[in-house]
Motif scaffolding. Sequence first.
Motif, PDB file in Angstrom:
ATOM      1  N   MET A 145       0.840  -1.183   0.000  1.00 44.26           N
ATOM      2  CA  MET A 145       0.000   0.000   0.000  1.00 44.26           C
ATOM      3  C   MET A 145       0.880   1.238   0.000  1.00 44.26           C
ATOM      4  O   MET A 145       1.935   1.261   0.621  1.00 44.26           O
ATOM      5  N   ASP A 146       0.427   2.235  -0.653  1.00 48.93           N
ATOM      6  CA  ASP A 146       1.097   3.523  -0.725  1.00 48.93           C
ATOM      7  C   ASP A 146       1.379   4.038   0.695  1.00 48.93           C
ATOM      8  O   ASP A 146       0.471   4.084   1.523  1.00 48.93           O
ATOM      9  N   PRO A 147       2.630   4.430   1.003  1.00 50.31           N
ATOM     10  CA  PRO A 147       2.953   4.914   2.351  1.00 50.31           C
ATOM     11  C   PRO A 147       2.102   6.109   2.782  1.00 50.31           C
ATOM     12  O   PRO A 147       1.779   6.252   3.963  1.00 50.31           O
ATOM     13  N   GLU A 148       1.713   6.937   1.840  1.00 49.63           N
ATOM     14  CA  GLU A 148       0.872   8.090   2.183  1.00 49.63           C
ATOM     15  C   GLU A 148      -0.506   7.634   2.656  1.00 49.63           C
ATOM     16  O   GLU A 148      -1.055   8.169   3.622  1.00 49.63           O
ATOM     17  N   LEU A 149      -1.053   6.615   1.993  1.00 50.78           N
ATOM     18  CA  LEU A 149      -2.354   6.090   2.410  1.00 50.78           C
ATOM     19  C   LEU A 149      -2.249   5.349   3.743  1.00 50.78           C
ATOM     20  O   LEU A 149      -3.171   5.405   4.568  1.00 50.78           O
ATOM     21  N   THR A 150      -1.133   4.678   3.964  1.00 44.84           N
ATOM     22  CA  THR A 150      -0.904   4.001   5.242  1.00 44.84           C
ATOM     23  C   THR A 150      -0.874   5.026   6.368  1.00 44.84           C
ATOM     24  O   THR A 150      -1.488   4.826   7.418  1.00 44.84           O
ATOM     25  N   ALA A 151      -0.173   6.131   6.143  1.00 45.16           N
ATOM     26  CA  ALA A 151      -0.109   7.198   7.148  1.00 45.16           C
ATOM     27  C   ALA A 151      -1.480   7.829   7.369  1.00 45.16           C
ATOM     28  O   ALA A 151      -1.856   8.136   8.507  1.00 45.16           O
ATOM     29  N   LEU A 152      -2.226   8.000   6.304  1.00 48.14           N
ATOM     30  CA  LEU A 152      -3.568   8.570   6.414  1.00 48.14           C
ATOM     31  C   LEU A 152      -4.473   7.654   7.244  1.00 48.14           C
ATOM     32  O   LEU A 152      -5.208   8.117   8.118  1.00 48.14           O
ATOM     33  N   ALA A 153      -4.403   6.358   6.996  1.00 50.52           N
ATOM     34  CA  ALA A 153      -5.208   5.402   7.760  1.00 50.52           C
ATOM     35  C   ALA A 153      -4.811   5.434   9.233  1.00 50.52           C
ATOM     36  O   ALA A 153      -5.669   5.375  10.122  1.00 50.52           O
ATOM     37  N   ALA A 154      -3.518   5.552   9.520  1.00 52.86           N
ATOM     38  CA  ALA A 154      -3.045   5.617  10.912  1.00 52.86           C
ATOM     39  C   ALA A 154      -3.542   6.881  11.605  1.00 52.86           C
ATOM     40  O   ALA A 154      -4.012   6.834  12.745  1.00 52.86           O
ATOM     41  N   THR A 155      -3.468   7.999  10.919  1.00 55.71           N
ATOM     42  CA  THR A 155      -3.950   9.263  11.482  1.00 55.71           C
ATOM     43  C   THR A 155      -5.455   9.195  11.737  1.00 55.71           C
ATOM     44  O   THR A 155      -5.939   9.613  12.788  1.00 55.71           O
ATOM     45  N   ALA A 156      -6.175   8.649  10.775  1.00 57.92           N
ATOM     46  CA  ALA A 156      -7.627   8.548  10.913  1.00 57.92           C
ATOM     47  C   ALA A 156      -8.001   7.639  12.078  1.00 57.92           C
ATOM     48  O   ALA A 156      -8.889   7.967  12.876  1.00 57.92           O
ATOM     49  N   ALA A 157      -7.329   6.505  12.199  1.00 61.19           N
ATOM     50  CA  ALA A 157      -7.634   5.577  13.290  1.00 61.19           C
ATOM     51  C   ALA A 157      -7.363   6.214  14.645  1.00 61.19           C
ATOM     52  O   ALA A 157      -8.183   6.105  15.567  1.00 61.19           O
ATOM     53  N   THR A 158      -6.251   6.900  14.774  1.00 59.39           N
ATOM     54  CA  THR A 158      -5.915   7.568  16.031  1.00 59.39           C
ATOM     55  C   THR A 158      -6.953   8.632  16.357  1.00 59.39           C
ATOM     56  O   THR A 158      -7.434   8.726  17.486  1.00 59.39           O
ATOM     57  N   THR A 159      -7.317   9.421  15.371  1.00 59.75           N
ATOM     58  CA  THR A 159      -8.308  10.476  15.563  1.00 59.75           C
ATOM     59  C   THR A 159      -9.641   9.894  16.003  1.00 59.75           C
ATOM     60  O   THR A 159     -10.245  10.350  16.986  1.00 59.75           O
ATOM     61  N   VAL A 160     -10.103   8.882  15.303  1.00 60.89           N
ATOM     62  CA  VAL A 160     -11.411   8.295  15.608  1.00 60.89           C
ATOM     63  C   VAL A 160     -11.415   7.684  17.006  1.00 60.89           C
ATOM     64  O   VAL A 160     -12.320   7.939  17.805  1.00 60.89           O
ATOM     65  N   VAL A 161     -10.405   6.896  17.333  1.00 64.51           N
ATOM     66  CA  VAL A 161     -10.375   6.239  18.643  1.00 64.51           C
ATOM     67  C   VAL A 161     -10.264   7.275  19.761  1.00 64.51           C
ATOM     68  O   VAL A 161     -10.934   7.159  20.790  1.00 64.51           O
ATOM     69  N   GLN A 162      -9.469   8.311  19.561  1.00 65.74           N
ATOM     70  CA  GLN A 162      -9.379   9.364  20.578  1.00 65.74           C
ATOM     71  C   GLN A 162     -10.731  10.057  20.765  1.00 65.74           C
ATOM     72  O   GLN A 162     -11.136  10.343  21.889  1.00 65.74           O
ATOM     73  N   LEU A 163     -11.424  10.307  19.670  1.00 69.59           N
ATOM     74  CA  LEU A 163     -12.713  10.995  19.766  1.00 69.59           C
ATOM     75  C   LEU A 163     -13.796  10.134  20.422  1.00 69.59           C
ATOM     76  O   LEU A 163     -14.749  10.667  20.984  1.00 69.59           O
ATOM     77  N   LEU A 164     -13.642   8.822  20.378  1.00 64.91           N
ATOM     78  CA  LEU A 164     -14.636   7.946  20.983  1.00 64.91           C
ATOM     79  C   LEU A 164     -14.741   8.150  22.493  1.00 64.91           C
ATOM     80  O   LEU A 164     -15.759   7.814  23.093  1.00 64.91           O
ATOM     81  N   ALA A 165     -13.711   8.695  23.101  1.00 65.44           N
ATOM     82  CA  ALA A 165     -13.717   8.925  24.550  1.00 65.44           C
ATOM     83  C   ALA A 165     -14.099  10.364  24.891  1.00 65.44           C
ATOM     84  O   ALA A 165     -13.931  10.794  26.027  1.00 65.44           O
ATOM     85  N   THR A 166     -14.614  11.099  23.916  1.00 64.78           N
ATOM     86  CA  THR A 166     -14.977  12.494  24.143  1.00 64.78           C
ATOM     87  C   THR A 166     -16.472  12.692  23.899  1.00 64.78           C
ATOM     88  O   THR A 166     -17.160  11.785  23.423  1.00 64.78           O
ATOM     89  N   GLU A 167     -16.933  13.895  24.187  1.00 61.52           N
ATOM     90  CA  GLU A 167     -18.329  14.224  23.910  1.00 61.52           C
ATOM     91  C   GLU A 167     -18.606  14.302  22.407  1.00 61.52           C
ATOM     92  O   GLU A 167     -19.760  14.302  21.990  1.00 61.52           O
ATOM     93  N   SER A 168     -17.564  14.352  21.603  1.00 61.64           N
ATOM     94  CA  SER A 168     -17.708  14.446  20.145  1.00 61.64           C
ATOM     95  C   SER A 168     -17.696  13.080  19.474  1.00 61.64           C
ATOM     96  O   SER A 168     -17.543  12.993  18.255  1.00 61.64           O
ATOM     97  N   TRP A 169     -17.886  12.025  20.244  1.00 62.70           N
ATOM     98  CA  TRP A 169     -17.787  10.687  19.668  1.00 62.70           C
ATOM     99  C   TRP A 169     -18.842  10.440  18.584  1.00 62.70           C
ATOM    100  O   TRP A 169     -18.588   9.711  17.633  1.00 62.70           O
ATOM    101  N   GLU A 170     -19.995  11.085  18.695  1.00 59.45           N
ATOM    102  CA  GLU A 170     -21.042  10.916  17.677  1.00 59.45           C
ATOM    103  C   GLU A 170     -20.575  11.448  16.320  1.00 59.45           C
ATOM    104  O   GLU A 170     -20.930  10.903  15.281  1.00 59.45           O
TER     105      GLU A 170
END
Length: 141
Positions: free
Chosen positions: A1-26
């Motif tokens: 997989m393209d390294p840029e897409l791999t980095a994008l997926a990692a950033t997205a996963a971190t963002t989503v999981v972090q937001l799940l513990a906040t009031e913005s999880w919805e």
Amino acid sequence: MDPELTALAATAATTVVQLLATESWEKAKSAVGWLWGKVHPERAAAVVAELEETRGEVLTARESGDEQAEQELIGDWRRRLARLLREGDPQLADELRRLLDELAPHLPETGTGSGGTTVNVNASDNARAYVAGRDLHITER
């Protein structure tokens, strides 16, 4: 997989999981459901349900101080998002970047909530400084 897409997926996963513990999880849940719906509309509802399950796991991990469990959840969602990017239209990456821009203001200030790390790096003349939160591979020629 393209390294840029791999980095994008990692950033997205971190963002989503972090937001799940906040009031913005919805907001995170809606964004992921919408993104999945663009590639696999028949699975979007199931993915949203899995994200709600992940939210419970993140909250439990945070309450018990289990940073490893949270990292494993991020890894799980990184793999899922990377697969989705591979399967989807090439413009899906642009859509994900747009969603991340919308979600970024809702991220907690201190990352995972267990404190943060500050790194100051100074390089001068011909010096090089490399900083990584995990693996770093450098090939110089």
